[in-house]
Design a protein around this motif. Structure first.
Motif, PDB file in Angstrom:
ATOM      1  N   UNK A 155      26.099 -27.743  -9.627  1.00 13.26           N
ATOM      2  CA  UNK A 155      25.405 -28.928  -9.136  1.00 13.26           C
ATOM      3  C   UNK A 155      24.458 -28.536  -8.018  1.00 13.26           C
ATOM      4  N   UNK A 156      23.801 -29.484  -7.378  1.00 11.71           N
ATOM      5  CA  UNK A 156      22.878 -29.157  -6.281  1.00 11.71           C
ATOM      6  C   UNK A 156      23.622 -28.598  -5.072  1.00 11.71           C
ATOM      7  N   UNK A 157      23.210 -27.430  -4.607  1.00 17.98           N
ATOM      8  CA  UNK A 157      23.756 -26.835  -3.384  1.00 17.98           C
ATOM      9  C   UNK A 157      22.750 -27.084  -2.264  1.00 17.98           C
ATOM     10  N   UNK A 158      23.107 -27.914  -1.297  1.00 15.11           N
ATOM     11  CA  UNK A 158      22.180 -28.347  -0.259  1.00 15.11           C
ATOM     12  C   UNK A 158      22.347 -27.469   0.982  1.00 15.11           C
ATOM     13  N   UNK A 159      21.249 -26.805   1.383  1.00 13.60           N
ATOM     14  CA  UNK A 159      21.245 -25.955   2.571  1.00 13.60           C
ATOM     15  C   UNK A 159      20.570 -26.688   3.714  1.00 13.60           C
ATOM     16  N   UNK A 160      21.188 -26.649   4.884  1.00 15.37           N
ATOM     17  CA  UNK A 160      20.639 -27.290   6.077  1.00 15.37           C
ATOM     18  C   UNK A 160      20.049 -26.241   7.004  1.00 15.37           C
TER      19      UNK A 160
END
Length: 778
Positions: free
Chosen positions: A105-110
């Motif tokens: 799924x989408x891996x969100x990096x901050x």
């Protein structure tokens, strides 16, 4: 033969489409997303390790869409780490049983930040990345602090130039398609766009078959995720000198309510300068050569007021509807004194003195509807329809007081242009790394001069394209074909029609994680505009005229280029070698007829150009951002039979185009910026064009979360600036003209910006690929 080749190509394409899915193996795959703007994050690193001992099993790098895949992963327990320079890493546990595929799924990096006392330090962000075709430039805090509008921000992108009246060009071309989140907009839209809303900027100067053949490149502005609640900004400017004003005030107001986004905005261009227009002619006469000079001392009054409004509606993550419109009244008047003098060899000079009065009233309107649907299995469909209208009422009157018996001269045109566009694009996922794009589009354009029955032009363009692209190991391949059929009808003349094919191909080689090399070829065209087509004869002075040509044909262009891009630390540098050919080049051709120099636009001949260019995005000493651009080229043109009949010579020579942006952090809330642009003189057939170097200096101070104040100066210490120079060299005549702006020693403008509060972010529609890559006065 052609039919057999086409059938063979279709059979091969079908075979590839059928056979590719059978190659699929158990794998771990997903998408990396930038948490700041919810956009795909290219070139992020992915590492797959065993849970039991942290042994590295395999790695990958996300592609231009943020997608990654690790093939042939054995059963077992793993953890996957996704990371990018300046971002916090993301860790995901994975368990594979019985050769199952695992989609993360989408891996969100901050973005990574460090708290030091009361100061918040954001890690230095990577300046740019290239996928071999388009270059993505990331907006860092320093660039945002030195910019107020989207157009301000573009001055800090390598190769992008914005002149003194905020006209946009990229790598020397103004034929650019501007997009915002993949939807076509125009340059004026960027003037009211808050720089703080922009996350990254894609520059594609070799766009694929999905883009109009009449565009040299595509500039795509990717925004941060929209917000819930009410937000906006107010921006005002105030000149500190009475000699000139150069103002671009604007405001925006937007309201987001979960599935709905409403917005309205306004931007203005208000400028006033003292200008001197000079011209000199040396012409043949029956009694000897005639020398003519003209001087116009005028005050420019340019005003443009554009009102934008629109809405976005996303009922769910697979559907997006957008409406956008603007209305733009504008005028550009030069009023003042005129002095003209002519002298025939051996005779006394003759002088005329009088006044020049402009009446210039124009309006532009634009309406656009856009829909996008993202399919469950991947891929998307988009529909776009728009209408544009330009209406003008332009006149220039010369009243002579010396000698008193010279009659007044009135030059007037009333242009009207209406353009209707539609476009649909479809994207299909063949495999995780292969996509097929196709679409159709149409344009109907009507152009006329409401004061003349001799100019009434109807043009219709129908086009379709198909393009396939994907990755095979370290190579990325893209190829496509666009077909365009256009027909024209001109009052009093027989209509014409033509069909052309525009192939596009590119091959990119990912040498390693930091180096990428690409080879690309593209065929395109350039269509004449309404002023080049209008055959109305405009009197420039007593001895010269200018006219358009309703019989002009499009310019056909081909370009081959080799690019190499590499990154080091947080920096990005690109090199390019290029070679291009243009046929039926449009250029004014001047001849002498009964003692008058008459210029008319013609398809004058062919042009060859080759050279190299360098672009860079550099971060130095954690305080300085540099964006250099330098292009060197050689032009060689040769004339058609018509040009040769008028003894128009071929020309060749070297030239350059250069710009530099520098931003320096003076304190944690104060930045200073310098922008410099310059082009060498360019010669095409009889004509040579030139201008002076242009430079801007600014300093901005951020006050809390909502306020920013600053000072800006254009051309400090210059005093004068040649914004337009033109020379014509014929076999037995010569002409030169130019416009010079006179300014204070240090022209200064104060600007103030107030930012309304921001709410939480909401999602946007996602597909496989969020965006589709791909004179009077000055």
């Amino acid at each position: 033969m052609k039919n057999a080749t086409l059938r063979l190509f279709l059979i091969l394409l079908l075979t590839v489409c059928i056979s590719l899915p059978t190659l699929a193996q158990p794998r771990v795959y997903g998408t990396i997303i930038d948490g700041a703007d919810q956009q795909p994050l290219p070139s992020a690193t992915v590492a797959l390790r065993r849970t039991v001992d942290s042994t590295l099993v395999a790695g990958a790098i996300s592609n231009a869409d943020g997608a990654f895949a690790i093939e042939e992963v054995p059963n077992g327990d793993y953890f996957l780490t996704a990371g990018f320079i300046g971002y916090q890493s993301h860790i995901t546990d994975i368990q594979l049983i019985a050769e199952d595929e695992f989609q993360t799924g989408p891996l969100i990096l901050q973005q990574q930040s460090i708290e030091v006392g009361e100061a918040l330090i954001v890690a230095e962000r990577q300046r740019g990345k290239s996928n071999g075709q388009a270059t993505t430039w990331f907006v860092n805090n320093r660039m945002e602090a030195a910019s107020n509008s989207g157009l301000d921000l573009l001055q800090h992108i390598p190769g992008v130039q914005v002149d003194i009246l905020q006209n946009l060009s990229i790598q020397g071309s103004q034929r650019i398609t501007v997009k915002v989140n993949g939807i076509v907009r125009d340059v004026a839209y960027l003037r009211q766009l808050n720089a703080g809303r922009i996350a990254r900027i894609e520059v594609d100067m070799n766009p694929g078959s999905g883009q109009d053949a009449d565009a040299d490149g595509v500039l795509n502005i990717l925004l941060k995720a929209p917000e819930v609640g009410v937000g906006g900004h107010v921006y005002a400017e105030l000149p500190l000198s009475s000699n000139e004003h150069y103002l671009f005030p604007n405001y925006s107001l937007n309201a987001g309510f979960r599935k709905w986004q409403f917005y309205t905005s306004y931007d203005a261009e208000i400028s006033g300068f003292d200008i001197v227009e000079r011209s000199r002619h040396t012409l043949p006469g029956a009694d000897g050569s005639i020398r003519v000079s003209s001087r116009q001392s005028v005050r420019q009054d340019y005003q443009s007021h554009r009102f934008h409004y629109g809405m976005d509606f996303a009922p769910n993550l697979r559907h997006q509807f957008s409406f956008y419109a603007y209305h733009n009244p504008f005028s550009n008047e030069h009023n003042g004194l005129v002095v003209q003098e002519s002298q025939t060899a051996g005779q006394a000079p003759i002088q005329w003195q009088g006044s020049k009065t402009d009446e210039d009233r124009n309006s532009r309107s634009f309406y656009s509807l856009y829909y996008k649907h993202a399919f469950k299995g991947g891929g998307d469909l988009s529909l776009d329809a728009s209408y544009y209208q330009l209406r003008g009422d332009n006149s220039t009157r010369y009243d002579y007081v010396q000698p008193s018996d010279v009659p007044s001269v009135l030059v007037a045109v009333k242009p009207l242009q209406q353009t209707l566009n539609f476009k649909t694009d479809y994207q299909l996922v063949l495999l995780e790394k292969w996509t097929l794009k196709s679409g159709i589009s149409g344009e109907r354009k009507e152009m006329e001069d409401r004061l003349s029955d001799t100019f009434n032009n109807r043009e219709q363009v129908l086009s379709g394209y198909a393009q396939i692209g994907g990755e095979a190991g370290v190579f990325q391949v893209s190829g496509g074909l666009r077909g365009e059929h256009w027909s024209t009808r001109v009052a009093g003349r027989a209509g014409s029609a033509d069909f052309q094919l525009f192939p596009h191909a590119s091959l990119q080689w990912r040498v390693n994680s930091r180096h990428r090399t690409a080879l690309a070829f593209r065929r395109s065209l350039q269509r004449p505009n309404i002023y080049q087509l209008n055959p109305y004869v405009t009197t420039l002075d007593h001895y010269s005229t200018m006219a358009g040509n309703a019989a002009l044909r499009p310019v056909l262009r081909s370009q081959l280029q080799i690019d190499h891009n590499f990154t080091f630390a947080s920096n990005h540098v690109g090199f390019q070698l290029f070679y291009g050919q243009s046929k039926n080049v449009i250029s004014p051709v001047a001849i002498i007829n009964q003692g008058i120099m008459g210029s008319q636009y013609q398809n004058a001949g062919h042009l060859r150009q080759w050279g190299f260019q360098v672009t860079g995005g550099l971060n130095l000493f954690k305080r300085i951002s540099l964006s250099p651009y330098f292009k060197v080229f050689h032009n060689q043109n040769s004339g058609h039979e018509l040009a040769n009949g008028y003894r128009v010579p071929g020309q060749s020579g070297w030239g350059y185009d250069a710009s530099l942006s520098a931003i320096v952090d003076l304190t944690k809330s104060t930045v200073a910026a310098l922008v410099v642009q310059h082009k060498s003189p360019v010669t095409t057939f009889q004509n040579k064009y030139f201008s002076d170097a242009l430079y801007f200096v600014s300093i901005d101070q951020t006050l809390g979360r909502h306020w920013k104040v600053g000072l800006k100066s254009a051309l400090p210490l210059a005093g004068a600036f040649v914004y337009r120079g033109h020379e014509i060299k014929g076999a037995d005549f010569y002409s030169s003209s130019g416009g010079t702006i006179y300014t204070s020693a240090i022209p200064l403008w104060v600007h103030v910006r107030f930012q309304l509060g921001r709410g939480g972010r909401v999602g946007r529609v996602d597909g496989v690929e969020r965006v589709d890559r791909g004179g009077k006065g000055f």
